[in-house]
Design an enzyme around this catalytic site. Structure first.
Site, PDB file in Angstrom:
ATOM      1  CB  ALA A 166      -0.936  -0.004   1.203  1.00 44.65           C
ATOM      2  CG  ASP A 167       3.466   2.525   3.251  1.00 45.70           C
ATOM      3  OD1 ASP A 167       3.123   3.698   3.449  1.00 45.70           O
ATOM      4  OD2 ASP A 167       3.435   1.658   4.131  1.00 45.70           O
TER       5      ASP A 167
END
Lengths: 401, 401
Positions: A166-167
């Site tokens: 996600a990052d």
């Protein structure tokens, strides 16, 4: 070697992972990335593993940057910051929405000082919408964005992707937004604001899951390592590991069966065509599990590769680290750090023929370039010493761990 | 609305996922993407789900493109192709290495015709190295690149990420390479060749796994949904779903314990500090599992959010589809297709203030723009009809399914 982003100056207010991964890529491409840190430093300087007291984790995502320690809670710190921004092309920040406004360094504050500035914010949920102020961590975004609900084995627990996807995908989209804005600025002469949300990015990478739901009403579930519509296409355990096979069509199916000496399966009415194999995958995989349990990984791969069937081994991180293809491509590289010595880390996949991505300097120690960078924009040694005495800036020697 | 990549023309030879996802992003940003398809079309036109005979999967990753059907096995097809390339800025292809050379359209073939051309190849293993000619599928690259070895639950099977993350990260890095090369071309006036490998990209996103191995010799293993060094930080089952909690420090720990009415845990010698909690995670998670089994997801989230502890629900794809934040951000959008009607798909996370990413046209039917595009580069109706009779080009009406 020439650099793709030569002459692009990036003011980097980012911390931890999504933001630093974005500015690392800009740095790998040759931008001058000036990492502005609070006196206590990016919190990921405290994340292990450590080598001689320095975080190897921090090093691996902050190479190719310079570190300036600036206290943005002091008005003089903000004043210096604004001078830096006036000479910059790009600013990247990943604070929670609202923080830059409180500090007096929002896009609205800075745009009048530098109308060419490209200002990119990367946050958990974006700058708008009902969840915008919620705190975000990779696992929360993976969970809310749906990817955990389709990762894992049937009937088992939902599963987080083992890297902080996600990052990282948010970092990649932020780089794309910035480079697109740079291209646009060549035409218009104007900067703009970029609002990247980690949650948006997770939705963007769900691939076929969204249309499966939107067109058929089916809620996709985890299906382990198999493919929803191609069979056999999975990971099979061998005596010493796992082999992945990808038998994409009936011609490969025939060759695969011959290779594993199970010609009897080719025209078996349960497995004759791909739709039949997909329908009867449980029976087929039970048979194949028993076949593969008799091979080592190397034996299985040799047989299947010789038959021209796509396959590969499951590699753990030590195998990735020593893999000849990955080494050939310079994807595991040594970087010499002034305190820690040589640390091996992931290289850059940006293989451009004339201006390839490149690691030209190690991650900075905290405040290593405070004097250097501020002298470049006109501060004298005496002024810097005074600012230092006032607690507005910190040079390397005072705070590095 | 102004477009970031207005005036950038992309010749798109890509098929299936990694390449088309890359050119989709370029199209979302406003580039003119001309998808060159063989007479039989991109194979992903045959991937379900289908709406009125058209692949919704294909639609979701080929919006904002025009389709030209060109038979590159015919010399006249290659001749037309070269005329297109002469007026293009970017070419993207994801054939297996060697294929474009066989067709006479490698970078070496085309560069003399258009020295400003940026030519991007996206392949499984890259254009160089011992594995360069191996066939690649997403699962093979996920397996060889290490991410499967760190995804999953302890002691369980290695686990493929449920979306095709190997294809998609390669697509994102290819976009980054192309946009960096466009920036460089503004200075040098010259194009270049970009060699993106899916395997390289998987290594690049392994995050802390590489340095954990390289500095400490530890081979990272799957740890399910917990965090290696922060506790509690995981997914917990409720009566009707899962809640993710991320208790990042001792202050949050105190508030979290108060919220779930387990003040007794705050100073419990097993759990008093984050290192202790991480050491004793099994005991702690057993306690928390029993606590959370008494709540519904909504109840648990209400309590934890009120305490200011980062948390979120695990959402399946139907919940993602209807999520108010995701809808607010236009990340699930309807696109009207000429044959299929309205299909809802993922939007674009590229929220640029003046030139946002945008879906301006649906995916093309096969060959929908053959005449239109070739007329733009000077072919007459009569010439095109002759080329059509010779089987060199195909217009939409003849082959669309």
């Amino acid at each position: 070697m020439e650099k793709a982003l030569l002459g692009v100056r990036v003011i980097d207010l980012t911390r931890v992972l999504a933001g630093p991964f974005c500015t690392m890529i800009l740095g790998d491409l040759g931008a001058d990335v000036i990492k502005i840190e609070a006196p206590e430093g990016d919190e990921s300087r405290n994340y292990g593993p450590f080598v001689k007291g320095e975080s190897a984790y921090f090093m691996s995502i902050n190479r190719n940057k310079r570190s300036v320690v600036l206290n943005l809670k002091e008005p003089k710190g903000v004043e210096i910051f604004k001078k830096l921004v006036q000479k910059a092309d790009v600013l990247v920040e990943n604070f929670r929405p609202g923080t830059t406004a409180k500090l007096g360094i929002s896009y609205e504050d800075l745009q009048p000082l530098n109308p060419r500035l490209i200002y990119a914010s990367c946050s958990g949920f974006g700058q708008t919408g009902p969840y915008r102020l919620r705190p975000a961590y990779d696992i929360i975004i993976q969970a809310m964005g749906g990817i955990m609900s389709i990762t894992g084995h049937p009937g088992g627990e939902p599963t987080r992707v083992g890297a902080s996807i996600a990052d990282i995908t948010a970092a990649l989209f932020t780089v794309i937004g910035i480079l697109a804005a740079l291209a646009e600025r060549e035409r218009s002469g104007r900067g703009q604001y970029i609002d990247i949300s980690m949650l948006d990015c997770q939705v963007a990478i769900l691939e076929n899951a969204i249309v499966r739901y939107s067109t058929g009403g089916e809620v996709p579930k985890p299906i382990g390592n198999r493919h929803p519509s191609i069979t056999p296409f999975t990971a099979l355990r061998t005596q010493d590991g796992y082999v992945i096979i990808a038998v994409g069509n009936d011609n490969l199916w025939r060759r695969f069966c011959q290779a594993i000496k199970r010609e009897d399966l080719i025209d078996d009415p349960r497995f004759k065509t791909n739709p039949l194999r997909t329908q009867n995958w449980e029976e087929l995989y039970a048979i194949l599990r028993s076949v593969f349990s008799q091979y080592t990984t190397a034996e299985a791969l040799a047989i299947i590769e010789a038959a021209g069937v796509p396959c590969g081994p499951l590699q753990d991180i030590s195998q990735v680290f020593h893999d000849p293809q990955i080494r050939h491509r310079d994807m595991i590289v040594p970087v010499e750090h002034p305190v820690a010595g040589v640390v091996w880390m992931a290289g850059t996949p940006l293989k451009l023929s004339r201006t390839p991505g490149n690691i030209t300097k190690p991650a900075p120690t905290l405040g290593q370039h405070t004097y250097e960078v501020l002298q470049e924009i006109g501060y004298s040694e005496a002024e810097l010493q005074e600012l230092e005495a006032q607690g507005v800036i910190t040079p390397a020697q005072k705070k590095s761990k």
